[in-house]
Write a protein that holds these residues in place. Structure first.
Motif, PDB file in Angstrom:
ATOM      1  N   GLY A   1       0.818  -1.204   0.000  1.00 37.82           N
ATOM      2  CA  GLY A   1       0.000   0.000   0.000  1.00 37.82           C
ATOM      3  C   GLY A   1       0.855   1.259   0.000  1.00 37.82           C
ATOM      4  O   GLY A   1       2.061   1.215   0.258  1.00 37.82           O
ATOM      5  N   PHE A   2       0.200   2.380  -0.264  1.00 33.71           N
ATOM      6  CA  PHE A   2       0.919   3.633  -0.466  1.00 33.71           C
ATOM      7  C   PHE A   2       0.680   4.639   0.661  1.00 33.71           C
ATOM      8  O   PHE A   2       0.996   5.820   0.513  1.00 33.71           O
ATOM      9  CB  PHE A   2       0.497   4.262  -1.801  1.00 33.71           C
ATOM     10  CG  PHE A   2       0.934   3.486  -3.006  1.00 33.71           C
ATOM     11  CD1 PHE A   2       0.178   2.418  -3.478  1.00 33.71           C
ATOM     12  CD2 PHE A   2       2.113   3.816  -3.657  1.00 33.71           C
ATOM     13  CE1 PHE A   2       0.589   1.716  -4.597  1.00 33.71           C
ATOM     14  CE2 PHE A   2       2.525   3.110  -4.775  1.00 33.71           C
ATOM     15  CZ  PHE A   2       1.768   2.037  -5.240  1.00 33.71           C
ATOM     16  N   LYS A   3       0.143   4.192   1.769  1.00 32.47           N
ATOM     17  CA  LYS A   3      -0.168   5.134   2.848  1.00 32.47           C
ATOM     18  C   LYS A   3       1.074   5.442   3.679  1.00 32.47           C
ATOM     19  O   LYS A   3       1.929   4.583   3.883  1.00 32.47           O
ATOM     20  CB  LYS A   3      -1.271   4.586   3.739  1.00 32.47           C
ATOM     21  CG  LYS A   3      -2.626   4.523   3.039  1.00 32.47           C
ATOM     22  CD  LYS A   3      -3.732   4.127   3.995  1.00 32.47           C
ATOM     23  CE  LYS A   3      -5.091   4.173   3.309  1.00 32.47           C
ATOM     24  NZ  LYS A   3      -6.198   3.793   4.224  1.00 32.47           N
ATOM     25  N   ARG A   4       1.117   6.675   4.186  1.00 29.12           N
ATOM     26  CA  ARG A   4       2.267   7.105   4.983  1.00 29.12           C
ATOM     27  C   ARG A   4       2.393   6.295   6.268  1.00 29.12           C
ATOM     28  O   ARG A   4       3.491   6.046   6.753  1.00 29.12           O
ATOM     29  CB  ARG A   4       2.136   8.593   5.299  1.00 29.12           C
ATOM     30  CG  ARG A   4       0.879   8.959   6.086  1.00 29.12           C
ATOM     31  CD  ARG A   4       0.667  10.447   6.181  1.00 29.12           C
ATOM     32  NE  ARG A   4      -0.514  10.764   6.966  1.00 29.12           N
ATOM     33  CZ  ARG A   4      -0.978  11.990   7.148  1.00 29.12           C
ATOM     34  NH1 ARG A   4      -0.355  13.007   6.598  1.00 29.12           N
ATOM     35  NH2 ARG A   4      -2.050  12.211   7.873  1.00 29.12           N
ATOM     36  N   GLU A   5       1.250   5.868   6.821  1.00 30.29           N
ATOM     37  CA  GLU A   5       1.299   5.080   8.047  1.00 30.29           C
ATOM     38  C   GLU A   5       2.031   3.756   7.816  1.00 30.29           C
ATOM     39  O   GLU A   5       2.780   3.279   8.667  1.00 30.29           O
ATOM     40  CB  GLU A   5      -0.125   4.806   8.565  1.00 30.29           C
ATOM     41  CG  GLU A   5      -0.891   6.041   9.002  1.00 30.29           C
ATOM     42  CD  GLU A   5      -1.595   6.762   7.864  1.00 30.29           C
ATOM     43  OE1 GLU A   5      -2.257   7.775   8.120  1.00 30.29           O
ATOM     44  OE2 GLU A   5      -1.468   6.296   6.698  1.00 30.29           O
ATOM     45  N   THR A   6       1.796   3.160   6.631  1.00 30.52           N
ATOM     46  CA  THR A   6       2.469   1.901   6.297  1.00 30.52           C
ATOM     47  C   THR A   6       3.970   2.111   6.177  1.00 30.52           C
ATOM     48  O   THR A   6       4.780   1.295   6.645  1.00 30.52           O
ATOM     49  CB  THR A   6       1.912   1.339   4.980  1.00 30.52           C
ATOM     50  OG1 THR A   6       0.496   1.183   5.095  1.00 30.52           O
ATOM     51  CG2 THR A   6       2.549   0.000   4.649  1.00 30.52           C
ATOM     52  N   PHE A   7       4.341   3.218   5.528  1.00 35.41           N
ATOM     53  CA  PHE A   7       5.777   3.520   5.384  1.00 35.41           C
ATOM     54  C   PHE A   7       6.457   3.571   6.749  1.00 35.41           C
ATOM     55  O   PHE A   7       7.491   2.939   6.965  1.00 35.41           O
ATOM     56  CB  PHE A   7       5.961   4.845   4.653  1.00 35.41           C
ATOM     57  CG  PHE A   7       7.327   5.454   4.841  1.00 35.41           C
ATOM     58  CD1 PHE A   7       8.435   4.927   4.193  1.00 35.41           C
ATOM     59  CD2 PHE A   7       7.503   6.540   5.693  1.00 35.41           C
ATOM     60  CE1 PHE A   7       9.699   5.472   4.392  1.00 35.41           C
ATOM     61  CE2 PHE A   7       8.757   7.087   5.902  1.00 35.41           C
ATOM     62  CZ  PHE A   7       9.855   6.552   5.237  1.00 35.41           C
ATOM     63  N   HIS A   8       5.873   4.307   7.689  1.00 41.87           N
ATOM     64  CA  HIS A   8       6.508   4.445   8.998  1.00 41.87           C
ATOM     65  C   HIS A   8       6.496   3.119   9.768  1.00 41.87           C
ATOM     66  O   HIS A   8       7.453   2.807  10.478  1.00 41.87           O
ATOM     67  CB  HIS A   8       5.810   5.538   9.802  1.00 41.87           C
ATOM     68  CG  HIS A   8       6.179   6.922   9.364  1.00 41.87           C
ATOM     69  ND1 HIS A   8       7.429   7.445   9.536  1.00 41.87           N
ATOM     70  CD2 HIS A   8       5.450   7.883   8.719  1.00 41.87           C
ATOM     71  CE1 HIS A   8       7.480   8.669   9.037  1.00 41.87           C
ATOM     72  NE2 HIS A   8       6.286   8.956   8.532  1.00 41.87           N
ATOM     73  N   ALA A   9       5.413   2.348   9.628  1.00 40.56           N
ATOM     74  CA  ALA A   9       5.330   1.075  10.339  1.00 40.56           C
ATOM     75  C   ALA A   9       6.412   0.106   9.872  1.00 40.56           C
ATOM     76  O   ALA A   9       6.945  -0.682  10.659  1.00 40.56           O
ATOM     77  CB  ALA A   9       3.949   0.453  10.153  1.00 40.56           C
ATOM     78  N   MET A  10       6.766   0.165   8.584  1.00 41.36           N
ATOM     79  CA  MET A  10       7.685  -0.820   8.020  1.00 41.36           C
ATOM     80  C   MET A  10       9.114  -0.306   7.847  1.00 41.36           C
ATOM     81  O   MET A  10      10.037  -1.109   7.671  1.00 41.36           O
ATOM     82  CB  MET A  10       7.147  -1.320   6.669  1.00 41.36           C
ATOM     83  CG  MET A  10       5.734  -1.871   6.750  1.00 41.36           C
ATOM     84  SD  MET A  10       5.152  -2.665   5.251  1.00 41.36           S
ATOM     85  CE  MET A  10       6.022  -4.221   5.318  1.00 41.36           C
ATOM     86  N   CYS A  11       9.311   1.022   7.928  1.00 38.59           N
ATOM     87  CA  CYS A  11      10.630   1.573   7.614  1.00 38.59           C
ATOM     88  C   CYS A  11      11.270   2.371   8.739  1.00 38.59           C
ATOM     89  O   CYS A  11      12.469   2.685   8.653  1.00 38.59           O
ATOM     90  CB  CYS A  11      10.541   2.463   6.360  1.00 38.59           C
ATOM     91  SG  CYS A  11       9.909   1.590   4.914  1.00 38.59           S
ATOM     92  N   ASP A  12      10.512   2.729   9.762  1.00 45.34           N
ATOM     93  CA  ASP A  12      11.104   3.490  10.860  1.00 45.34           C
ATOM     94  C   ASP A  12      12.137   2.651  11.618  1.00 45.34           C
ATOM     95  O   ASP A  12      11.957   1.442  11.810  1.00 45.34           O
ATOM     96  CB  ASP A  12      10.016   3.956  11.831  1.00 45.34           C
ATOM     97  CG  ASP A  12       9.370   5.262  11.377  1.00 45.34           C
ATOM     98  OD1 ASP A  12       9.618   5.666  10.225  1.00 45.34           O
ATOM     99  OD2 ASP A  12       8.617   5.859  12.170  1.00 45.34           O
TER     100      ASP A  12
END
Length: 977
Positions: free
Chosen positions: A850-861
């Protein structure tokens, strides 16, 4: 804490403690009396009134109120305007006028204008009379414009007949009085007869003496009447009975004009008035609607007074004319300052709308305010209105770039047709949904006396609605969003002084002020006034002698300021470490130059610094002086300044910078900067002309770095050169060396040997460069290296890149990116970077996760260094960026400093863009990955999902604008072992 706040806190301490005061000021009288302690040096520096008086131990100001003087005294010491709810700002204004505090006079007028709550007829007239009498220009023009728009306020006022003639004249000089000229004449006569009650029996009964008395009182007023704006009927009915008080030439001109057919109007543009006309360029609302909305903006409760004369409403967007889409709205309305939205509902006469005190900006964030509101006019009637003010200030404005833009959670989202009470206190529509037929957006401007925008400039909320102790105003979040730090601004001229702010942040974080702090609108004046103390030799009690011999110079200073601003001076004064002669303290600093101390002492006094024309060596010496005088905030900022504006000089003097920065523990920023540069460009250390003077431990730390990408042969050459320099007694020719000479060299460089990869050195270089010094190596190591080079067909070690798991780039492109991380500055892989040191591990992919910012932070922080890669819709190029720092949503709103990040574009042309502005390389945000220039936000594969604008990196990699992401991937960067 930045240096501005420290300057103000320091002078606030002087104001609040005042233990060593030398002046007492007695204010007020009777029960309303209070004594204030003060310092003559501060009073005379800041206030013309005290500067003109002879120095006394006691002053008496009976006509001032203690509350007003306390406000003024705090301003004198700190430049603060700290407004308490019960303070009478007009008393502050009149006291400031007597004390000749020009800037405070201007501020008090602005504050009264923008925070007035009493809009009664009586108060408007009283304020106008007092402001004209005291020559308060801003205030008199403001109230004068209100009265000119509705002049009966004055003419029907109980104050009118006792009005001073000069105040009446001032009003009649206006060219915008909105009333028939004959009414002005009639009121002049009424005023004139009121000055002599015997004249109240009518002109038909006047004697020549009576007419003479009336003329004497009204003559100057009559000269302001625009007689040629009066009709012949009005002339006959109202003027003729009093024609004896008119100058004869006026009577002759008027009667010729009225009686002789074809007589032209006498040419004089001042012969008629030009009252302002007010209209609204709207299909939806009328001027009456706008008058009500204006009252709501100003929170005015009394409807007898209209504030329309001091507001301007400019149509920015009409749905029917300019488009009904959210994109067209943002194109026309973003960054335009406060706005009014009015909405026409389909199949209804209802009008709804809202007021946003900020700029729309497509930020995707909530804007915090308690000044916004929404409203409705049932059936379009201005007599059937509903006003709904914000209830939850944290969700007042949703500044989104999509259809969710609007007011509150769902209180008014006009593009979605939703109107459900949530963040505001009243429901403005009976139904929760509507169909949008048309909408209009108006820019709200507050006008000054010349009808030029003065307060609500583009992008500004009520600038002068400053912080009051009863609660912060929403100006703070706006300034945080819009006001760029001036520290790095190229708009400063070489001669400009400026205030150091935290250059690691983009914006002045005024939103962080606590409830008992104030807005420091008077800081520049405070700084200038105090700095002027350095230009005279009056009232000093401290002499500082700097430099030596012919350059020696004495500075005449003031202990109260020195000990408050500098911990060093506080220490020497409190511990008796300074000599005193004739009641004057004396200190000598022969190792500090006049120039450096002059810069330093001006900062101590005024918080300003002017070093734009100074050479880097002067700034470095200034930094050392900052450490001596324990000025930590200046120390930090000078370090930042040196790194930003003298980067090239630092590169040329990298060893000197190392020696100075690591000598002083306070120079952590310079130490980090040195380490960052050397980490990226270690060769500059080895190529420096003074390389051999570098400290052993510092050099050893370089050799220990795992990412030191310098050939083993070069590392060997450098350490031999350095080692020889540490042993100056060594013979020039190695053939003349003794075993003792080799032992001495071995002792110097032995710790470096384990960190040199001898197996990467070619056989030829090994023979000519290493073999001559083989005795400095252990025998086992030397024999192993020799065997490596003599045994035929021995394969060298080769480190290949694991195939990358990517839909966007191939292995070869991944190797290129890896070489950029290693320091490659070219768009191809050179021999130097064939050995790959990194592999990439996929963390997230848009089409998979998915392209949501929440997903980015959950998987990349918190995954360490990362590479972000993306492909835009309808484009072939691949864009991306390297972040050597953890992504971390918990650091939201913070800039990260790094010198090794980069962004890139891979297509037919490959573009590598390395960071230039190190302190703004990476922005930690609630959105997606943000490289300053290149950022993902919201939902990445939607409109505005990617934004690019060149700013902090050295090359442009794409056209600027907002784009839609088709695919994106984020990889963690793992160093190979």
């Amino acid at each position: 804490m930045d240096s501005v706040k420290i300057l103000l806190n320091d002078f606030r301490q002087i104001y609040e403690k005042a233990d060593d005061f030398d002046v007492v000021i007695n204010v007020g009288k009777g029960e309303n009396f209070k004594s204030f302690n003060a310092h003559s040096v501060i009073l005379r520096a800041r206030c013309p009134y005290f500067r003109k008086k002879r120095i006394m131990a006691e002053y008496r100001l009976e006509n001032f109120s203690p509350e007003a003087f306390e406000f003024i005294l705090k301003y004198i010491y700190t430049g603060e305007y700290s407004i308490e709810k019960n303070i009478n700002m007009f008393q502050v204004l009149t006291a400031s006028n007597e004390l000749e505090l020009k800037y405070l006079i201007n501020y008090a007028q602005d504050y009264i204008i923008h925070n007035e709550e009493d809009w009664s007829d009586d108060n408007i007239i009283r304020m106008y009379i007092e402001s004209v009498r005291c020559n308060f220009t801003k205030l008199s023009n403001f109230y004068g414009e209100l009265i000119a728009f509705q002049p009966l306020l004055l003419f029907n006022s109980p104050y009118f007949y006792s009005l001073d003639i000069n105040i009446f004249l001032k009003f009649l000089e206006r060219n915008d009085i909105n009333i028939d000229e004959v009414e002005i004449w009639d009121n002049i006569i009424k005023w004139g007869t009121a000055q002599r009650p015997q004249l109240n029996f009518g002109p038909s009964n006047y004697s020549n003496h009576d007419f003479g008395e009336l003329q004497r009182r009204c003559n100057n007023l009559i000269s302001k009447v625009k007689f040629f704006g009066i009709t012949s009927d009005e002339y006959h009915a109202y003027i003729c009975p009093y024609r004896k008080i008119l100058p004869s030439f006026i009577v002759d001109q008027l009667e010729e004009f009225y009686l002789v057919n074809g007589t032209r109007f006498p040419y004089n543009p001042l012969n008629i008035r030009n009252p302002k006309s007010y209209r609204v360029n709207s299909r939806i609302i009328s001027m009456e609607h706008l008058r009500i909305i204006t009252d709501w903006i100003t929170r005015k409760n009394n409807t007898n007074i209209s504030l329309l004369p001091v507001f301007s409403y400019k149509l920015l967007h009409s749905g029917i004319d300019d488009g009904m889409s959210v994109e067209e709205f943002h194109e026309n309305c973003d960054e335009k300052g406060p706005t009014i939205i009015v909405i026409k509902i389909k199949n209804s006469h209802d009008i709804i709308g809202g007021y946003n005190p900020f700029s729309w900006s497509s930020s995707g964030y909530w804007k915090v305010t308690d000044k916004s509101f929404i409203f409705s006019f049932k059936d379009g009637s201005f007599r059937n209105e509903i006003l709904s003010r914000v209830r939850d200030r944290n969700t007042a404005i949703h500044d989104n770039f999509n259809c969710n833009v609007g007011f509150g959670y769902r209180d008014l989202l006009w593009f979605k047709g939703e109107c459900i009470c949530s963040s505001y206190n009243r429901k403005i529509l009976e139904t929760g949904n509507f169909i949008l037929e048309d909408f209009e957006v108006f820019q709200v401007n507050f006008l000054n006396k010349d009808n030029t925008i003065s307060i609500r400039k583009v992008g500004h909320d009520d600038w002068l609605n400053l912080h009051v102790q009863t609660g912060k105003q929403e100006i703070y979040p706006f300034i945080k969003e819009r006001v760029n730090t001036s520290f790095l601004s190229d708009e400063l001229s070489d001669d400009d002084e400026f205030y150091f702010d935290d250059v690691d942040s983009t914006y002045h974080d005024l939103a962080g002020l606590s409830d008992n702090e104030s807005f420091h609108f008077g800081l520049p004046r405070l700084s200038k006034d105090l700095t002027k103390l350095l230009d005279n030799k009056k009232n000093y009690d401290f002499i500082v002698n700097v430099d030596k011999n012919v350059n020696r110079k004495a500075f005449y200073l003031h202990s109260i300021i020195l000990e408050t601003r500098s911990a060093y001076f506080e220490d020497v004064l409190s511990n008796g470490l300074v000599k005193k002669e004739n009641n004057t303290f004396i200190l000598d600093f022969p190792d500090i130059s006049v120039n450096v101390f002059n810069i330093l002492v001006r900062y101590i006094y005024g918080g300003t610094i002017n070093i734009r024309r100074e050479e880097a060596t002067v700034i470095l010496n200034l930094l050392i002086a900052c450490e001596k005088f324990k000025l930590k905030e200046l120390c930090d900022n000078v370090q930042n300044y040196l790194t930003v504006y003298h980067h090239e000089w630092i590169l040329q003097n990298i060893i000197l910078i190392q020696q100075v920065s690591f000598k002083y523990s306070e120079f952590t920023l310079l130490q980090d900067y040195w380490s960052t540069i050397v980490g990226v460009q270690p060769e500059i250390v080895f190529e420096a002309t003074d390389f051999t003077s570098i400290d052993k431990e510092v050099l050893l730390s370089l050799y220990r770095k795992e990412d030191l990408y310098i050939e083993g042969c070069d590392l060997w050459d450098h350490i031999i050169r350095w080692g020889k320099a540490q042993n100056t007694e060594l013979p020039e020719e190695i053939k003349n060396w003794t075993s003792n000479d080799f032992d001495n060299l071995k002792k110097s460089i032995d710790d470096f040997i384990p960190h040199i990869d001898f197996y990467d050195i070619s056989s030829e270089d090994f023979f000519f460069k290493v073999v001559p010094y083989n005795t400095v190596l252990s025998n086992d190591l030397y024999q192993d290296i020799l065997k490596y080079h003599l045994v035929i067909n021995r394969k060298p070690r080769f480190n290949d890149l694991t195939a990358i798991n990517s839909k966007l780039i191939n292995d070869e492109q991944a190797m290129l990116i890896s070489s950029w991380i290693q320091g490659n500055k070219e768009n191809k892989i050179s021999d130097k970077f064939e050995k790959v040191h990194y592999e990439f591990q996929l963390l997230t992919r848009g089409s998979r996760d998915g392209f949501k910012r929440e997903t980015f932070h959950a998987m990349c922080d918190n995954e360490g260094p990362t590479i972000t890669i993306m492909k835009l819709q309808n484009e072939t190029s691949i864009l991306g960026g390297y972040n050597p720092i953890n992504w971390n949503i918990n650091k939201k709103g913070r800039w990260e400093r790094t010198a090794t990040s980069f962004i890139f574009s891979i297509d037919k042309e490959i573009i590598l863009s390395r960071v230039q502005v190190y302190n703004k390389a990476i922005y930690q945000d609630v959105g997606g990955p943000n490289f300053n220039d290149l950022m993902l936000r919201g939902t990445f594969n939607k409109k505005h999902g990617m934004h690019y604008a060149k700013n902090a990196y050295d090359q442009a990699i794409h056209d600027e604008g907002n784009f839609i992401v088709e695919e994106y991937e984020v990889f963690s960067v793992i160093k190979k072992r």
